[in-house]
Design an enzyme around this catalytic site. Structure first.
Site, PDB file in Angstrom:
ATOM      1  N   ASP A   1       3.127   5.288   4.302  1.00 25.97           N
ATOM      2  CA  ASP A   1       4.537   4.991   4.080  1.00 25.97           C
ATOM      3  C   ASP A   1       5.216   6.100   3.249  1.00 25.97           C
ATOM      4  O   ASP A   1       4.558   6.935   2.635  1.00 25.97           O
ATOM      5  CB  ASP A   1       4.648   3.644   3.353  1.00 25.97           C
ATOM      6  CG  ASP A   1       5.983   2.959   3.594  1.00 25.97           C
ATOM      7  OD1 ASP A   1       6.906   3.595   4.127  1.00 25.97           O
ATOM      8  OD2 ASP A   1       6.096   1.777   3.219  1.00 25.97           O
TER       9      ASP A   1
ATOM     10  N   ASP B   1       2.858  -0.993  10.910  1.00 21.73           N
ATOM     11  CA  ASP B   1       2.852  -2.055   9.910  1.00 21.73           C
ATOM     12  C   ASP B   1       3.819  -3.164  10.332  1.00 21.73           C
ATOM     13  O   ASP B   1       4.520  -3.019  11.346  1.00 21.73           O
ATOM     14  CB  ASP B   1       3.240  -1.448   8.542  1.00 21.73           C
ATOM     15  CG  ASP B   1       2.571  -2.167   7.393  1.00 21.73           C
ATOM     16  OD1 ASP B   1       2.128  -3.314   7.577  1.00 21.73           O
ATOM     17  OD2 ASP B   1       2.495  -1.578   6.289  1.00 21.73           O
TER      18      ASP B   1
ATOM     19  N   ASP C   1      -4.426  -5.758   1.540  1.00 19.66           N
ATOM     20  CA  ASP C   1      -4.600  -4.357   1.155  1.00 19.66           C
ATOM     21  C   ASP C   1      -5.718  -4.177   0.135  1.00 19.66           C
ATOM     22  O   ASP C   1      -5.829  -4.940  -0.827  1.00 19.66           O
ATOM     23  CB  ASP C   1      -3.318  -3.830   0.494  1.00 19.66           C
ATOM     24  CG  ASP C   1      -2.176  -3.706   1.487  1.00 19.66           C
ATOM     25  OD1 ASP C   1      -2.370  -4.022   2.672  1.00 19.66           O
ATOM     26  OD2 ASP C   1      -1.091  -3.283   1.046  1.00 19.66           O
TER      27      ASP C   1
HETATM   28  C1  GLA Z   1       1.384  -2.450   3.624  1.00 18.42           C
HETATM   29  C2  GLA Z   1       0.096  -1.980   4.280  1.00 18.42           C
HETATM   30  C3  GLA Z   1      -0.532  -0.876   3.448  1.00 18.42           C
HETATM   31  C4  GLA Z   1       0.459   0.272   3.290  1.00 18.42           C
HETATM   32  C5  GLA Z   1       1.753  -0.237   2.692  1.00 18.42           C
HETATM   33  C6  GLA Z   1       2.830   0.820   2.687  1.00 18.42           C
HETATM   34  O1  GLA Z   1       1.143  -3.098   2.409  1.00 18.42           O
HETATM   35  O2  GLA Z   1      -0.816  -3.026   4.444  1.00 18.42           O
HETATM   36  O3  GLA Z   1      -1.716  -0.415   4.057  1.00 18.42           O
HETATM   37  O4  GLA Z   1       0.688   0.859   4.540  1.00 18.42           O
HETATM   38  O5  GLA Z   1       2.256  -1.367   3.417  1.00 18.42           O
HETATM   39  O6  GLA Z   1       4.023   0.379   2.140  1.00 18.42           O
END
Ligand code: GLA
Length: 434
Positions: A80, A158, A219
């Site tokens: 991101d 995402d 995450d």
């Molecule tokens: C989500 C995804 C992460 C990352 C963030 C970026 O939480 O699961 O792996 O890509 O967004 O903002």
């Protein structure tokens, strides 16, 4: 009425084609920015760590020069916070001009010149999770084409800021759009993580047809509790998840945090071992410029990498959960070989775990094994009782090549495997490892 009939017909037609891009026949390996570098865009004060082309060029140089590439770590993946807040006048995504002055295409060329591949990130929704421009349904084709024009090799999609219906339409549509560009672009879907990761909401058959890998769960963070909770979720749900994996389609328990701040050396060995058993993608999120030699040697362990990359692509399973806190994991490999992991949840001292290959369901015969971390090798009869000493939160991992035939575990026939709890057998300590 008409609308709903049409609508369901179009969903059905979009979900029945198969992803046939020939990519990722073994789990992908590389480096991914997110866990370690997040959305650090402060290039003025933190130029070495901010999300900018310099960071990706630095990591590409390290992969290329420090022996990573030869081991299979070829992807360099942007996550991101790479984009400009505005699309360009043609409605295309564009990188932040200050942080990516050379543009994404030039970065891709830099990587390709070194035999590496570029991954990029987008979001099915109005915004990315970090608040950057997202890809709404009407933007899917143009964004897929933009990535192809930039010669991107992998795309993570995402799912922040979209609802379940938009996701149901958008994820298959993006798969189609990427294929339609004619450029092989591996496709990583976060969709199941937004649906709770399990059936009936998640359709793993469909995912295998439209995505090369997918995030099933939350995450990862730079801590042992995070690694352990992810491993627990994947192994607790292995009956659902393992059959979904195979060449070209992988469950993704998220990045390796080995080489960061949160894991001890034993915990780092555990993450590497369990991710290899799971046939997980191996995306490191760390600083390859300053990584310790200990972390590097775990990540560059050839035997574990070859277990992870086994061409059969069978996701391994937990086969035993002992009351004493020891868990045993097993993954079948090509040529009747297999990998065993003894893992300790204990927090007291190295635990001397006694068992035999027979107790672990190996058929009669002699087996040559190699401890993948110490390099020690030996031959064991199935009936021989042995002891492994497993450190707290650590593993002992074996590669086992079988002269005889391996018996497949009953769980592969859909049954539950019930092993008797560990019982100490007197006079049965013929060998001590470690
Ligand atoms: C989500 C995804 C992460 C990352 C963030 C970026 O939480 O699961 O792996 O890509 O967004 O903002």
């Amino acid at each position: 009425m008409h609308f709903s009939v049409l609508f369901f017909a179009s969903v059905a037609s979009m979900t029945t084609f198969a992803l046939d891009n020939g990519l990722m026949r073994t789990p992908p390996m590389g480096w991914l920015a997110w866990e370690r570098y997040r959305c650090d865009i402060d290039c003025k004060n933190d130029p070495k760590n901010c999300i900018s082309e310099n960071l990706f060029i630095d990591m590409a140089d390290r992969l290329f020069e420090d022996g990573w590439k030869e081991l299979g770590y070829v992807y360099v993946n942007i996550d991101d916070c790479w984009a400009s807040m505005e699309r360009d006048k043609n409605g295309r995504l564009q990188p932040d001009p200050n942080r990516f002055p050379g543009g994404i295409h030039r970065l891709a060329r830099y990587l390709h010149d070194r035999g590496l591949k570029l991954g990029i990130y987008g979001d099915m929704g109005t915004h990315t999770c970090g608040g950057y421009p997202g890809t709404t349904l009407d933007k899917i084709e143009i964004d897929a084409q933009t990535f192809a024009d930039w010669e991107v090799d992998m795309f993570k999609f995402d799912g922040c800021y979209s609802n379940a219906l938009e996701q149901e339409l958008g994820y298959p549509q993006m798969s189609k759009a990427l294929n339609a560009t004619g450029r092989p672009i591996a496709y990583s879907c976060s969709w199941p993580a937004y649906q709770g990761g399990l059936p009936p909401k998640v359709n793993y058959t469909q995912l295998g047809q439209i995505c090369n890998l997918w995030r099933n769960y939350g995450d990862i963070q730079d801590s042992w509790s995070s690694v352990l909770s992810i491993a627990d979720w994947f192994f607790n749900n292995q009956d659902v998840l393992a059959p979904a994996a195979g060449p070209g389609r992988w469950n993704d328990p998220d990045m390796l945090v080995i080489g960061d701040f949160g894991l001890s050396m034993d915990q780092s060995r555990s993450q590497m071992a369990l991710w290899a058993i799971m046939a997980a993608p191996l995306f490191m999120s760390n600083d390859l410029r300053t990584i310790s030699s200990g972390a590097r040697s775990i990540l560059q362990n050839k035997m574990i990498i070859s277990i992870n990359q086994d061409p059969l692509g069978i996701q391994g399973r937990r086969i035993l959960k002992e009351k004493n806190g020891i868990e045993v994991f097993w993954r079948p490999l090509l040529n009747n070989a297999s990998a065993l992991v003894f893992f300790s949840r204990r927090t007291d001292m190295p635990y001397r775990y006694q068992t035999s290959l027979k107790k672990l369901n190996f058929t009669t015969g002699s087996y040559k094994f190699t401890d993948v971390y110490t390099g020690q090798t030996d031959v064991l009869k199935d009936s021989t009782e042995f002891v492994v000493s497993v450190n707290p939160t650590g593993v002992v991992m074996w590669y086992i090549s079988a002269p005889g035939k391996l018996q497949y575990h009953p769980y592969f026939k859909g049954n539950k495997l019930h092993k008797p709890a560990y019982v100490a057998e007197e006079n049965a300590f013929p060998r001590v490892f470690l």
